[in-house]
Design a protein around this motif. Sequence first.
Motif, PDB file in Angstrom:
ATOM      1  N   LEU A  76      19.986  23.858 -61.288  1.00 54.55           N
ATOM      2  CA  LEU A  76      19.633  23.737 -62.703  1.00 54.55           C
ATOM      3  C   LEU A  76      20.896  23.683 -63.557  1.00 54.55           C
ATOM      4  CD1 LEU A  76      16.903  26.550 -62.743  1.00 54.55           C
ATOM      5  CD2 LEU A  76      16.458  24.079 -62.855  1.00 54.55           C
ATOM      6  N   SER A  77      20.818  22.984 -64.701  1.00 59.45           N
ATOM      7  CA  SER A  77      21.937  22.973 -65.644  1.00 59.45           C
ATOM      8  C   SER A  77      21.967  24.309 -66.389  1.00 59.45           C
ATOM      9  CB  SER A  77      21.744  21.845 -66.647  1.00 59.45           C
ATOM     10  OG  SER A  77      20.652  22.146 -67.500  1.00 59.45           O
ATOM     11  N   GLY A  78      23.033  24.526 -67.147  1.00 55.31           N
ATOM     12  CA  GLY A  78      23.151  25.753 -67.932  1.00 55.31           C
ATOM     13  C   GLY A  78      21.988  25.925 -68.898  1.00 55.31           C
ATOM     14  N   GLY A  79      21.669  24.838 -69.612  1.00 58.49           N
ATOM     15  CA  GLY A  79      20.564  24.906 -70.574  1.00 58.49           C
ATOM     16  C   GLY A  79      19.236  25.183 -69.888  1.00 58.49           C
ATOM     17  N   LEU A 108      18.548  35.306 -60.352  1.00 55.77           N
ATOM     18  CA  LEU A 108      18.861  35.633 -58.954  1.00 55.77           C
ATOM     19  C   LEU A 108      18.985  34.335 -58.167  1.00 55.77           C
ATOM     20  CD1 LEU A 108      16.834  38.802 -57.904  1.00 55.77           C
ATOM     21  CD2 LEU A 108      19.160  38.590 -58.778  1.00 55.77           C
ATOM     22  N   PRO A 109      20.161  34.102 -57.518  1.00 55.98           N
ATOM     23  CA  PRO A 109      20.442  32.812 -56.899  1.00 55.98           C
ATOM     24  C   PRO A 109      19.517  32.461 -55.736  1.00 55.98           C
ATOM     25  CG  PRO A 109      22.171  34.409 -56.365  1.00 55.98           C
ATOM     26  CD  PRO A 109      21.286  35.041 -57.415  1.00 55.98           C
ATOM     27  N   THR A 110      18.954  33.474 -55.073  1.00 57.96           N
ATOM     28  CA  THR A 110      18.116  33.189 -53.895  1.00 57.96           C
ATOM     29  C   THR A 110      16.677  32.865 -54.284  1.00 57.96           C
ATOM     30  OG1 THR A 110      17.646  35.548 -53.659  1.00 57.96           O
ATOM     31  CG2 THR A 110      19.477  34.660 -52.359  1.00 57.96           C
ATOM     32  N   LEU A 111      16.313  33.117 -55.547  1.00 58.89           N
ATOM     33  CA  LEU A 111      14.931  32.869 -55.982  1.00 58.89           C
ATOM     34  C   LEU A 111      14.838  31.559 -56.743  1.00 58.89           C
ATOM     35  CD1 LEU A 111      13.888  36.413 -57.333  1.00 58.89           C
ATOM     36  CD2 LEU A 111      13.693  35.496 -55.004  1.00 58.89           C
ATOM     37  N   ASN A 112      13.702  30.892 -56.641  1.00 59.59           N
ATOM     38  CA  ASN A 112      13.524  29.674 -57.432  1.00 59.59           C
ATOM     39  C   ASN A 112      13.143  30.026 -58.867  1.00 59.59           C
ATOM     40  OD1 ASN A 112      10.682  29.945 -57.659  1.00 59.59           O
ATOM     41  ND2 ASN A 112      10.327  28.836 -55.738  1.00 59.59           N
ATOM     42  N   ALA A 113      12.981  28.988 -59.701  1.00 53.62           N
ATOM     43  CA  ALA A 113      12.747  29.222 -61.131  1.00 53.62           C
ATOM     44  C   ALA A 113      11.505  30.090 -61.357  1.00 53.62           C
ATOM     45  CB  ALA A 113      12.605  27.878 -61.852  1.00 53.62           C
ATOM     46  N   LEU A 114      10.412  29.738 -60.693  1.00 52.19           N
ATOM     47  CA  LEU A 114       9.170  30.497 -60.896  1.00 52.19           C
ATOM     48  C   LEU A 114       9.326  31.953 -60.440  1.00 52.19           C
ATOM     49  CD1 LEU A 114       6.193  30.512 -61.773  1.00 52.19           C
ATOM     50  CD2 LEU A 114       5.587  29.804 -59.439  1.00 52.19           C
ATOM     51  N   GLU A 115       9.964  32.133 -59.284  1.00 52.90           N
ATOM     52  CA  GLU A 115      10.169  33.502 -58.771  1.00 52.90           C
ATOM     53  C   GLU A 115      11.050  34.318 -59.719  1.00 52.90           C
ATOM     54  OE1 GLU A 115       9.791  32.268 -54.037  1.00 52.90           O
ATOM     55  OE2 GLU A 115      11.758  32.227 -55.019  1.00 52.90           O
ATOM     56  N   THR A 170      10.280  24.919 -58.471  1.00 54.81           N
ATOM     57  CA  THR A 170      10.826  25.368 -57.186  1.00 54.81           C
ATOM     58  C   THR A 170      12.337  25.133 -57.085  1.00 54.81           C
ATOM     59  OG1 THR A 170      10.309  23.248 -56.156  1.00 54.81           O
ATOM     60  CG2 THR A 170       8.634  24.976 -55.983  1.00 54.81           C
ATOM     61  N   HIS A 171      12.966  24.779 -58.206  1.00 51.82           N
ATOM     62  CA  HIS A 171      14.422  24.618 -58.190  1.00 51.82           C
ATOM     63  C   HIS A 171      15.108  25.978 -58.166  1.00 51.82           C
ATOM     64  CE1 HIS A 171      13.722  20.443 -58.947  1.00 51.82           C
ATOM     65  NE2 HIS A 171      14.968  20.169 -59.244  1.00 51.82           N
ATOM     66  N   LYS A 172      16.194  26.053 -57.412  1.00 53.88           N
ATOM     67  CA  LYS A 172      17.022  27.261 -57.388  1.00 53.88           C
ATOM     68  C   LYS A 172      18.023  27.178 -58.543  1.00 53.88           C
ATOM     69  CE  LYS A 172      15.617  29.202 -53.430  1.00 53.88           C
ATOM     70  NZ  LYS A 172      16.186  28.807 -52.129  1.00 53.88           N
ATOM     71  N   PRO A 173      18.562  28.320 -58.987  1.00 56.12           N
ATOM     72  CA  PRO A 173      19.517  28.306 -60.102  1.00 56.12           C
ATOM     73  C   PRO A 173      20.671  27.316 -59.937  1.00 56.12           C
ATOM     74  CG  PRO A 173      18.840  30.549 -59.665  1.00 56.12           C
ATOM     75  CD  PRO A 173      18.197  29.697 -58.600  1.00 56.12           C
TER      76      PRO A 173
END
Length: 234
Positions: A143-146, A97-104, A137-140
């Motif tokens: 982040l890279s594809g991997g 989900l684009p609005t959520l960070n990695a942990l979320e 806390t990075h958003k999608p």
Amino acid sequence: MAAIEMVNLTKHYKQGKNVIKALDGVNLKIESGEFVAVVGRSGSGKTTLLDLLGLLLRPTAGTVVIDGVDTSKLKDGDRATMRGESIGFIFQEFNLLPTLNALENVMLPLRYAKKDPQGPARARRLLDEVDLGDRVTHKPTELSGGQSQRVAIARSLVNNPALVLGDEPTGEVDSETSDQLLDLMRRMNREHGVTFVIVTHDMDIAQRADRIIRLKDGKVASDEPIAARELALS
Ligand code: ADP
Ligand code: MG
């Protein structure tokens, strides 16, 4: 861990007067903790098989038995519960989900399962396990594809599922990243004792599974455990 039995597993689609036999009487047993690759040409029934295993589709005939439970006998609500609590999913396009960070994103499936007070801590730990402890806390889009697929792998495991299903989980990344994602999935399979079934058209990836099941026109064309392949090579 999940043992899965497919009994006469069949999915037919009606298209006007025609019937498309997407899956046609498949009988297979997958043992707990196996890492299985499903291969076959486009249209051979791979996604249909995976969606039936994930209880996303109901078969036209036959059944999927997961750890002794005949899932065809379950009501929709009980199938959804089983899906939420026992099955993890990894998709080709990551589906974060684009609005959520990695942990979320990793914590998202916790909403669809029985409340587990350990859930959030496990999500954080899984991000460490996929080597993204510094990207929490990075958003999608950051982040890279991997990295995105590593978040998705962590997410697939957050409910402690017995089974993880992946439809072309390495389909969107370059071959080096593909290889690293496979390393990671194999490690998660080993360390968490989770059964993995992944669809791939990449034979380099399939060769690294315990077993390769090839579908053709909705039927099992071959089923090779790695032991047999190793014997054949020796
Ligand atoms: P694969 O993932 O191996 O490419 P699929 O399982 O997606 O194959 O599809 C198997 C066959 O079933 C194909 O011929 C496809 O066109 C057909 N099919 C899949 N889903 C549907 C659907 N919802 N309605 C009609 N036909 C479908
Ligand atoms: Mg497919």
